[in-house]
Scaffold this motif. Structure first.
Motif, mmCIF file in Angstrom:
data_model
loop_
_atom_site.group_PDB
_atom_site.id
_atom_site.type_symbol
_atom_site.label_atom_id
_atom_site.label_comp_id
_atom_site.label_asym_id
_atom_site.label_seq_id
_atom_site.Cartn_x
_atom_site.Cartn_y
_atom_site.Cartn_z
ATOM 1 N N PRO A 77 10.137 19.260 32.244
ATOM 2 C CA PRO A 77 8.957 19.983 32.709
ATOM 3 C C PRO A 77 7.689 19.187 32.385
ATOM 4 O O PRO A 77 7.677 18.382 31.451
ATOM 5 C CB PRO A 77 9.000 21.294 31.917
ATOM 6 N N GLU A 78 6.642 19.399 33.160
ATOM 7 C CA GLU A 78 5.361 18.769 32.850
ATOM 8 C C GLU A 78 4.804 19.383 31.576
ATOM 9 O O GLU A 78 5.079 20.537 31.254
ATOM 10 C CB GLU A 78 4.373 18.958 34.002
ATOM 11 N N GLY A 79 4.030 18.600 30.844
ATOM 12 C CA GLY A 79 3.453 19.053 29.588
ATOM 13 C C GLY A 79 4.404 18.787 28.434
ATOM 14 O O GLY A 79 5.293 17.944 28.525
ATOM 15 N N TRP A 80 4.205 19.529 27.344
ATOM 16 C CA TRP A 80 4.999 19.331 26.133
ATOM 17 C C TRP A 80 6.159 20.312 26.106
ATOM 18 O O TRP A 80 6.022 21.479 26.485
ATOM 19 C CB TRP A 80 4.134 19.551 24.894
ATOM 20 N N SER A 81 7.301 19.843 25.652
ATOM 21 C CA SER A 81 8.441 20.731 25.444
ATOM 22 C C SER A 81 9.294 20.189 24.301
ATOM 23 O O SER A 81 9.167 19.032 23.913
ATOM 24 C CB SER A 81 9.277 20.873 26.726
ATOM 25 N N GLU A 82 10.134 21.059 23.786
ATOM 26 C CA GLU A 82 11.059 20.653 22.726
ATOM 27 C C GLU A 82 12.455 20.590 23.312
ATOM 28 O O GLU A 82 12.881 21.495 24.029
ATOM 29 C CB GLU A 82 11.014 21.652 21.581
ATOM 30 N N VAL A 83 13.162 19.494 23.019
ATOM 31 C CA VAL A 83 14.520 19.301 23.520
ATOM 32 C C VAL A 83 15.401 18.849 22.367
ATOM 33 O O VAL A 83 14.921 18.546 21.280
ATOM 34 C CB VAL A 83 14.564 18.259 24.674
ATOM 35 N N ARG B 79 5.627 15.062 29.249
ATOM 36 C CA ARG B 79 5.697 14.424 30.574
ATOM 37 C C ARG B 79 4.377 14.685 31.279
ATOM 38 O O ARG B 79 3.933 15.831 31.390
ATOM 39 C CB ARG B 79 6.836 14.988 31.408
ATOM 40 N N VAL B 80 3.752 13.608 31.743
ATOM 41 C CA VAL B 80 2.477 13.689 32.452
ATOM 42 C C VAL B 80 2.658 13.093 33.839
ATOM 43 O O VAL B 80 3.238 12.011 33.984
ATOM 44 C CB VAL B 80 1.371 12.933 31.682
ATOM 45 N N VAL B 81 2.172 13.817 34.849
ATOM 46 C CA VAL B 81 2.244 13.359 36.237
ATOM 47 C C VAL B 81 0.814 13.074 36.693
ATOM 48 O O VAL B 81 -0.070 13.921 36.548
ATOM 49 C CB VAL B 81 2.906 14.424 37.138
ATOM 50 N N ARG B 82 0.600 11.881 37.250
ATOM 51 C CA ARG B 82 -0.736 11.462 37.695
ATOM 52 C C ARG B 82 -0.679 10.950 39.130
ATOM 53 O O ARG B 82 0.384 10.685 39.660
ATOM 54 C CB ARG B 82 -1.263 10.340 36.798
ATOM 55 N N GLN C 289 2.616 8.323 39.694
ATOM 56 C CA GLN C 289 2.769 7.729 38.368
ATOM 57 C C GLN C 289 3.096 8.853 37.399
ATOM 58 O O GLN C 289 2.454 9.901 37.409
ATOM 59 C CB GLN C 289 1.489 7.015 37.936
ATOM 60 N N GLN C 290 4.135 8.630 36.581
ATOM 61 C CA GLN C 290 4.538 9.607 35.578
ATOM 62 C C GLN C 290 4.765 8.881 34.260
ATOM 63 O O GLN C 290 5.139 7.708 34.250
ATOM 64 C CB GLN C 290 5.837 10.300 35.979
ATOM 65 N N SER C 291 4.558 9.609 33.184
ATOM 66 C CA SER C 291 4.876 9.041 31.881
ATOM 67 C C SER C 291 5.670 10.060 31.072
ATOM 68 O O SER C 291 5.503 11.265 31.245
ATOM 69 C CB SER C 291 3.607 8.632 31.130
ATOM 70 N N VAL C 292 6.535 9.526 30.237
ATOM 71 C CA VAL C 292 7.310 10.334 29.299
ATOM 72 C C VAL C 292 7.137 9.718 27.923
ATOM 73 O O VAL C 292 7.284 8.502 27.751
ATOM 74 C CB VAL C 292 8.809 10.366 29.678
ATOM 75 N N TYR C 293 6.797 10.577 26.958
ATOM 76 C CA TYR C 293 6.690 10.146 25.572
ATOM 77 C C TYR C 293 7.441 11.173 24.732
ATOM 78 O O TYR C 293 7.116 12.360 24.771
ATOM 79 C CB TYR C 293 5.226 10.058 25.118
ATOM 80 N N ALA C 294 8.439 10.711 23.991
ATOM 81 C CA ALA C 294 9.256 11.607 23.171
ATOM 82 C C ALA C 294 9.261 11.105 21.735
ATOM 83 O O ALA C 294 9.403 9.914 21.488
ATOM 84 C CB ALA C 294 10.683 11.662 23.708
ATOM 85 N N LEU D 110 6.875 5.713 34.972
ATOM 86 C CA LEU D 110 7.574 5.614 36.250
ATOM 87 C C LEU D 110 6.516 5.503 37.337
ATOM 88 O O LEU D 110 5.612 6.342 37.409
ATOM 89 C CB LEU D 110 8.442 6.852 36.491
ATOM 90 N N TYR D 111 6.620 4.460 38.152
ATOM 91 C CA TYR D 111 5.682 4.237 39.243
ATOM 92 C C TYR D 111 6.425 4.375 40.566
ATOM 93 O O TYR D 111 7.483 3.772 40.747
ATOM 94 C CB TYR D 111 5.062 2.832 39.151
#
Length: 87
Positions: free
Chosen positions: A17-23, A34-37, A42-47, A60-61
């Protein structure tokens, strides 16, 4: 990284999901953002492992030639394993 796995890359990012989540990944708790721009191009994932030191980060481009994965200072295999394996 693109080519044969390109459609799968988009689906792997879209699973989060977009934004912050716990997995959960590898039996441990992680906080994932996960941020969508740029209209989704363009998307980014930071965990971050919660209570630990492990990090997974990638962009991801969606280029004209297809999706392109750009891991941040780590092997693509690490990013892909996380994207496939989180619950």
């Amino acid at each position: 990284m693109g080519g044969d796995s390109a459609p799968g890359l988009v689906a792997l990012f879209d699973r989060l999901p977009e934004g912050w989540s716990e997995v959960t990944y590898a039996g441990r708790r992680w906080g994932v953002t996960r941020v969508v721009r740029v209209g989704g191009r363009q998307q980014s994932v930071y965990a971050e492992e919660l209570g630990g030191t492990d990090v997974v980060s990638a962009n991801l481009y969606l280029a004209a030639s297809g999706p392109l994965l750009k891991p941040c200072e780590m092997p693509a295999d690490v990013v892909l394993a996380f994207l496939v394996g989180w619950e």
